[in-house]
Design a protein around this motif. Structure first.
Motif, mmCIF file in Angstrom:
data_model
loop_
_atom_site.group_PDB
_atom_site.id
_atom_site.type_symbol
_atom_site.label_atom_id
_atom_site.label_comp_id
_atom_site.label_asym_id
_atom_site.label_seq_id
_atom_site.Cartn_x
_atom_site.Cartn_y
_atom_site.Cartn_z
ATOM 1 N N ARG A 69 -12.210 -5.988 -9.535
ATOM 2 C CA ARG A 69 -10.822 -5.779 -9.943
ATOM 3 C C ARG A 69 -10.271 -4.487 -9.342
ATOM 4 N NH1 ARG A 69 -10.064 -5.991 -16.143
ATOM 5 N NH2 ARG A 69 -7.889 -6.262 -15.523
ATOM 6 N N CYS A 70 -11.106 -3.463 -9.286
ATOM 7 C CA CYS A 70 -10.682 -2.173 -8.733
ATOM 8 C C CYS A 70 -10.330 -2.299 -7.250
ATOM 9 C CB CYS A 70 -11.782 -1.148 -8.934
ATOM 10 S SG CYS A 70 -11.400 0.494 -8.281
ATOM 11 N N LEU A 71 -11.213 -2.897 -6.460
ATOM 12 C CA LEU A 71 -10.958 -3.012 -5.021
ATOM 13 C C LEU A 71 -9.799 -3.955 -4.735
ATOM 14 C CD1 LEU A 71 -14.597 -2.937 -3.688
ATOM 15 C CD2 LEU A 71 -12.798 -1.293 -3.180
ATOM 16 N N GLU A 72 -9.632 -4.983 -5.555
ATOM 17 C CA GLU A 72 -8.470 -5.865 -5.380
ATOM 18 C C GLU A 72 -7.177 -5.116 -5.631
ATOM 19 O OE1 GLU A 72 -10.902 -9.921 -6.728
ATOM 20 O OE2 GLU A 72 -9.463 -8.971 -8.101
ATOM 21 N N ALA A 73 -7.205 -4.182 -6.590
ATOM 22 C CA ALA A 73 -6.004 -3.393 -6.891
ATOM 23 C C ALA A 73 -5.747 -2.342 -5.819
ATOM 24 C CB ALA A 73 -6.145 -2.727 -8.258
ATOM 25 N N LEU A 74 -6.819 -1.768 -5.276
ATOM 26 C CA LEU A 74 -6.662 -0.721 -4.262
ATOM 27 C C LEU A 74 -6.174 -1.266 -2.925
ATOM 28 C CD1 LEU A 74 -9.822 1.510 -4.876
ATOM 29 C CD2 LEU A 74 -7.479 1.906 -5.637
ATOM 30 N N LYS A 75 -6.504 -2.511 -2.635
ATOM 31 C CA LYS A 75 -6.099 -3.148 -1.386
ATOM 32 C C LYS A 75 -6.443 -2.273 -0.165
ATOM 33 C CE LYS A 75 -2.310 -5.669 -3.593
ATOM 34 N NZ LYS A 75 -0.837 -5.897 -3.622
ATOM 35 N N PRO A 76 -7.723 -2.168 0.155
ATOM 36 C CA PRO A 76 -8.139 -1.329 1.288
ATOM 37 C C PRO A 76 -7.402 -1.700 2.573
ATOM 38 C CG PRO A 76 -10.049 -2.093 0.049
ATOM 39 C CD PRO A 76 -8.871 -2.846 -0.484
ATOM 40 N N ALA A 77 -7.073 -0.695 3.370
ATOM 41 C CA ALA A 77 -6.393 -0.929 4.638
ATOM 42 C C ALA A 77 -7.329 -1.632 5.609
ATOM 43 C CB ALA A 77 -5.947 0.401 5.226
ATOM 44 N N GLU A 105 -9.585 5.429 6.525
ATOM 45 C CA GLU A 105 -9.772 5.303 5.076
ATOM 46 C C GLU A 105 -11.241 5.049 4.763
ATOM 47 O OE1 GLU A 105 -8.328 2.542 1.256
ATOM 48 O OE2 GLU A 105 -7.299 2.377 3.192
#
Length: 248
Positions: A69-77, A105
Protein backbone atom coordinates in the motif's frame (compact mmCIF):
# COMPACT_ATOMS: atom_id res chain seq x y z
CA UNK A 1 18.24 13.38 -5.67
CA UNK A 2 15.14 12.25 -3.83
CA UNK A 3 15.51 9.56 -1.17
CA UNK A 4 12.49 8.06 0.56
CA UNK A 5 12.98 5.91 3.64
CA UNK A 6 10.27 3.46 4.68
CA UNK A 7 10.47 2.76 8.41
CA UNK A 8 8.43 2.12 11.55
CA UNK A 9 10.82 4.29 13.58
CA UNK A 10 10.93 7.68 11.81
CA UNK A 11 12.23 9.40 14.93
CA UNK A 12 15.58 7.63 14.52
CA UNK A 13 16.50 9.83 11.54
CA UNK A 14 16.11 13.28 13.08
CA UNK A 15 19.75 13.55 14.22
CA UNK A 16 21.75 12.23 11.23
CA UNK A 17 19.68 14.11 8.67
CA UNK A 18 19.63 17.48 10.45
CA UNK A 19 23.34 18.14 10.89
CA UNK A 20 26.61 18.46 9.00
CA UNK A 21 26.89 17.80 5.26
CA UNK A 22 23.47 16.16 4.83
CA UNK A 23 21.75 19.14 6.42
CA UNK A 24 23.52 21.58 4.08
CA UNK A 25 22.77 19.40 1.05
CA UNK A 26 19.06 19.54 1.84
CA UNK A 27 19.11 23.27 2.52
CA UNK A 28 20.81 23.84 -0.85
CA UNK A 29 18.24 21.72 -2.67
CA UNK A 30 20.80 19.12 -3.76
CA UNK A 31 19.18 16.34 -1.77
CA UNK A 32 15.67 15.73 -0.51
CA UNK A 33 14.96 13.04 2.08
CA UNK A 34 11.44 11.95 2.97
CA UNK A 35 10.78 9.70 5.97
CA UNK A 36 7.68 7.54 5.46
CA UNK A 37 6.05 5.82 8.44
CA UNK A 38 5.00 2.35 7.30
CA UNK A 39 2.44 2.15 10.12
CA UNK A 40 0.34 4.78 8.36
CA UNK A 41 -0.38 2.18 5.66
CA UNK A 42 -1.45 -0.59 8.03
CA UNK A 43 -4.97 -1.98 7.65
CA UNK A 44 -5.09 -2.71 11.37
CA UNK A 45 -6.89 -0.19 13.60
CA UNK A 46 -3.99 -0.36 16.04
CA UNK A 47 -1.53 0.25 13.17
CA UNK A 48 0.02 -3.17 13.66
CA UNK A 49 2.53 -4.12 10.95
CA UNK A 50 3.74 -7.55 12.11
CA UNK A 51 2.33 -11.00 12.83
CA UNK A 52 3.41 -14.52 13.79
CA UNK A 53 5.26 -16.50 11.09
CA UNK A 54 3.49 -19.33 9.29
CA UNK A 55 5.10 -22.63 10.24
CA UNK A 56 6.00 -21.42 13.70
CA UNK A 57 9.25 -20.06 15.03
CA UNK A 58 10.52 -17.30 17.25
CA UNK A 59 9.80 -13.64 16.70
CA UNK A 60 7.44 -11.72 14.44
CA UNK A 61 7.43 -11.05 10.69
CA UNK A 62 6.47 -7.76 9.04
CA UNK A 63 3.27 -8.07 7.02
CA UNK A 64 3.20 -7.47 3.26
CA UNK A 65 0.11 -5.22 3.08
CA UNK A 66 1.64 -2.01 4.51
CA UNK A 67 4.59 -2.18 2.10
CA UNK A 68 2.43 -2.77 -0.97
CA UNK A 69 0.00 0.00 0.00
CA UNK A 70 2.87 2.36 0.81
CA UNK A 71 4.69 1.89 -2.51
CA UNK A 72 1.43 2.14 -4.44
CA UNK A 73 0.79 5.48 -2.75
CA UNK A 74 4.33 6.74 -3.30
CA UNK A 75 4.25 5.93 -7.02
CA UNK A 76 8.01 5.59 -7.60
CA UNK A 77 9.33 7.45 -10.64
CA UNK A 78 10.44 5.42 -13.67
CA UNK A 79 13.94 4.18 -13.00
CA UNK A 80 13.69 4.57 -9.22
CA UNK A 81 15.81 2.11 -7.23
CA UNK A 82 13.69 0.37 -4.59
CA UNK A 83 16.16 -1.09 -2.12
CA UNK A 84 15.45 -3.67 0.57
CA UNK A 85 18.01 -3.49 3.39
CA UNK A 86 18.63 -7.09 4.38
CA UNK A 87 21.52 -9.31 5.53
CA UNK A 88 20.81 -11.41 2.43
CA UNK A 89 21.63 -8.57 0.03
CA UNK A 90 24.81 -7.67 -1.82
CA UNK A 91 27.46 -6.14 0.40
CA UNK A 92 27.47 -2.36 0.09
CA UNK A 93 30.71 -0.77 -1.14
CA UNK A 94 31.98 2.45 -2.68
CA UNK A 95 31.39 1.25 -6.23
CA UNK A 96 27.75 0.58 -5.40
CA UNK A 97 27.49 4.02 -3.79
CA UNK A 98 28.74 5.68 -6.98
CA UNK A 99 26.20 3.74 -9.01
CA UNK A 100 23.31 4.71 -6.72
CA UNK A 101 24.43 8.35 -6.78
CA UNK A 102 23.49 8.41 -10.49
CA UNK A 103 19.83 7.64 -9.71
CA UNK A 104 17.23 10.39 -9.40
CA UNK A 105 15.19 8.53 -6.77
CA UNK A 106 16.05 5.94 -4.13
CA UNK A 107 13.54 4.18 -1.90
CA UNK A 108 15.05 2.42 1.12
CA UNK A 109 12.97 -0.21 2.90
CA UNK A 110 13.92 -0.80 6.54
CA UNK A 111 12.99 -4.20 7.86
CA UNK A 112 12.60 -5.17 11.50
CA UNK A 113 11.84 -8.07 13.82
CA UNK A 114 12.56 -11.46 12.20
CA UNK A 115 12.31 -9.97 8.73
CA UNK A 116 9.77 -9.03 6.07
CA UNK A 117 7.20 -11.23 4.34
CA UNK A 118 8.94 -12.78 1.33
CA UNK A 119 6.35 -11.38 -1.08
CA UNK A 120 7.62 -7.84 -0.48
CA UNK A 121 10.73 -8.79 -2.47
CA UNK A 122 8.63 -8.63 -5.65
CA UNK A 123 8.53 -4.84 -5.18
CA UNK A 124 12.26 -4.21 -4.97
CA UNK A 125 14.99 -3.67 -7.55
CA UNK A 126 17.95 -4.18 -5.22
CA UNK A 127 18.81 -5.92 -1.95
CA UNK A 128 21.71 -4.45 0.03
CA UNK A 129 23.57 -5.45 3.19
CA UNK A 130 26.13 -3.43 5.13
CA UNK A 131 28.08 -6.58 5.96
CA UNK A 132 28.03 -9.98 7.60
CA UNK A 133 26.48 -8.92 10.89
CA UNK A 134 22.95 -8.37 12.21
CA UNK A 135 21.43 -5.04 13.18
CA UNK A 136 18.18 -4.51 15.08
CA UNK A 137 16.64 -3.11 11.92
CA UNK A 138 17.39 -1.46 8.61
CA UNK A 139 17.41 2.11 9.92
CA UNK A 140 21.13 2.32 10.70
CA UNK A 141 21.94 0.78 7.32
CA UNK A 142 19.70 3.36 5.65
CA UNK A 143 21.51 6.20 7.45
CA UNK A 144 24.88 4.87 6.29
CA UNK A 145 23.74 4.58 2.68
CA UNK A 146 22.17 8.07 2.63
CA UNK A 147 25.37 9.54 4.03
CA UNK A 148 27.66 7.65 1.65
CA UNK A 149 25.56 8.24 -1.48
CA UNK A 150 24.52 11.78 -0.58
CA UNK A 151 28.10 13.08 -0.38
CA UNK A 152 28.73 11.87 -3.94
CA UNK A 153 26.03 14.11 -5.39
CA UNK A 154 27.75 16.97 -7.28
CA UNK A 155 28.00 20.06 -5.10
CA UNK A 156 27.42 18.34 -1.76
CA UNK A 157 31.12 18.15 -0.86
CA UNK A 158 32.84 21.50 -1.20
CA UNK A 159 36.02 20.26 -2.87
CA UNK A 160 35.12 17.50 -5.37
CA UNK A 161 38.82 16.63 -5.81
CA UNK A 162 38.91 15.36 -2.23
CA UNK A 163 36.50 12.57 -3.20
CA UNK A 164 39.02 11.20 -5.68
CA UNK A 165 41.68 10.82 -3.01
CA UNK A 166 39.58 8.87 -0.52
CA UNK A 167 39.93 5.23 0.42
CA UNK A 168 38.37 2.73 -2.03
CA UNK A 169 37.95 5.29 -4.81
CA UNK A 170 40.88 3.90 -6.82
CA UNK A 171 40.97 0.48 -5.20
CA UNK A 172 43.47 1.55 -2.53
CA UNK A 173 43.20 2.77 1.03
CA UNK A 174 44.00 6.44 1.45
CA UNK A 175 47.57 7.55 2.13
CA UNK A 176 48.48 8.98 5.59
CA UNK A 177 47.49 12.58 6.28
CA UNK A 178 49.36 15.13 8.43
CA UNK A 179 48.83 18.71 9.60
CA UNK A 180 50.46 21.15 12.05
CA UNK A 181 52.46 20.96 14.25
CA UNK A 182 55.39 19.56 12.28
CA UNK A 183 56.79 17.85 15.39
CA UNK A 184 54.41 16.45 17.99
CA UNK A 185 55.59 14.42 20.99
CA UNK A 186 58.59 13.14 19.13
CA UNK A 187 56.61 12.24 15.99
CA UNK A 188 57.62 14.23 12.92
CA UNK A 189 55.83 14.83 9.65
CA UNK A 190 57.56 12.98 6.76
CA UNK A 191 60.08 15.31 5.15
CA UNK A 192 58.81 14.78 1.60
CA UNK A 193 55.52 16.50 2.49
CA UNK A 194 57.48 19.64 3.41
CA UNK A 195 59.70 19.61 0.33
CA UNK A 196 57.39 21.45 -2.06
CA UNK A 197 58.27 18.85 -4.71
CA UNK A 198 54.80 17.89 -5.91
CA UNK A 199 56.00 15.01 -8.07
CA UNK A 200 57.80 13.40 -5.12
CA UNK A 201 54.83 14.04 -2.87
CA UNK A 202 52.54 12.24 -5.31
CA UNK A 203 55.01 9.32 -5.53
CA UNK A 204 55.18 9.12 -1.74
CA UNK A 205 51.41 9.21 -1.36
CA UNK A 206 50.90 6.51 -3.97
CA UNK A 207 53.55 4.32 -2.36
CA UNK A 208 52.03 4.78 1.08
CA UNK A 209 48.55 3.95 -0.23
CA UNK A 210 49.86 0.77 -1.86
CA UNK A 211 51.80 -0.14 1.30
CA UNK A 212 48.81 0.41 3.60
CA UNK A 213 46.46 -1.54 1.34
CA UNK A 214 48.92 -4.42 0.92
CA UNK A 215 49.37 -4.76 4.68
CA UNK A 216 45.80 -4.06 5.84
CA UNK A 217 43.41 -4.95 3.01
CA UNK A 218 45.16 -7.21 0.48
CA UNK A 219 41.74 -8.36 -0.70
CA UNK A 220 41.35 -5.01 -2.47
CA UNK A 221 44.47 -5.31 -4.60
CA UNK A 222 42.86 -7.37 -7.35
CA UNK A 223 41.10 -4.23 -8.61
CA UNK A 224 44.22 -2.04 -8.71
CA UNK A 225 46.04 -1.11 -11.91
CA UNK A 226 49.73 -1.60 -11.08
CA UNK A 227 52.72 0.32 -12.39
CA UNK A 228 56.47 -0.16 -11.92
CA UNK A 229 56.62 2.10 -8.87
CA UNK A 230 53.84 0.09 -7.21
CA UNK A 231 55.76 -3.12 -7.72
CA UNK A 232 58.85 -1.57 -6.13
CA UNK A 233 56.76 -0.71 -3.09
CA UNK A 234 55.37 -4.23 -2.82
CA UNK A 235 58.82 -5.77 -3.29
CA UNK A 236 60.26 -3.58 -0.53
CA UNK A 237 57.57 -4.92 1.80
CA UNK A 238 58.17 -8.55 0.83
CA UNK A 239 61.97 -8.32 1.08
CA UNK A 240 62.09 -6.04 4.10
CA UNK A 241 64.19 -3.51 2.23
CA UNK A 242 63.99 0.13 3.22
CA UNK A 243 62.01 2.34 0.84
CA UNK A 244 63.78 5.21 -0.97
CA UNK A 245 64.95 7.84 1.49
CA UNK A 246 62.64 10.53 0.13
CA UNK A 247 59.61 8.31 0.82
CA UNK A 248 60.22 7.95 4.56
Amino acid sequence: MLIKILTIFPEMFSGPLTSSILKRAQEQGLLKVEIVNIREFSEDRHLKVDDYPFGGGAGMVMKPEPFFRCLEALKPAPGARVILLTPQGKTFNQGMARELAEAEELILICGHYEGIDERVRTLVTDEISLGDFILTGGEIAAMAIVDCVGRLIPGVVGDPFSLKEESFNNGLLEYPQYTRPRLFRGMEVPGVLLSGNHREIERWRRAQAVRKTFLRRPDLLGEVSWDEEDMKTVNSILTGEAPPKAWK
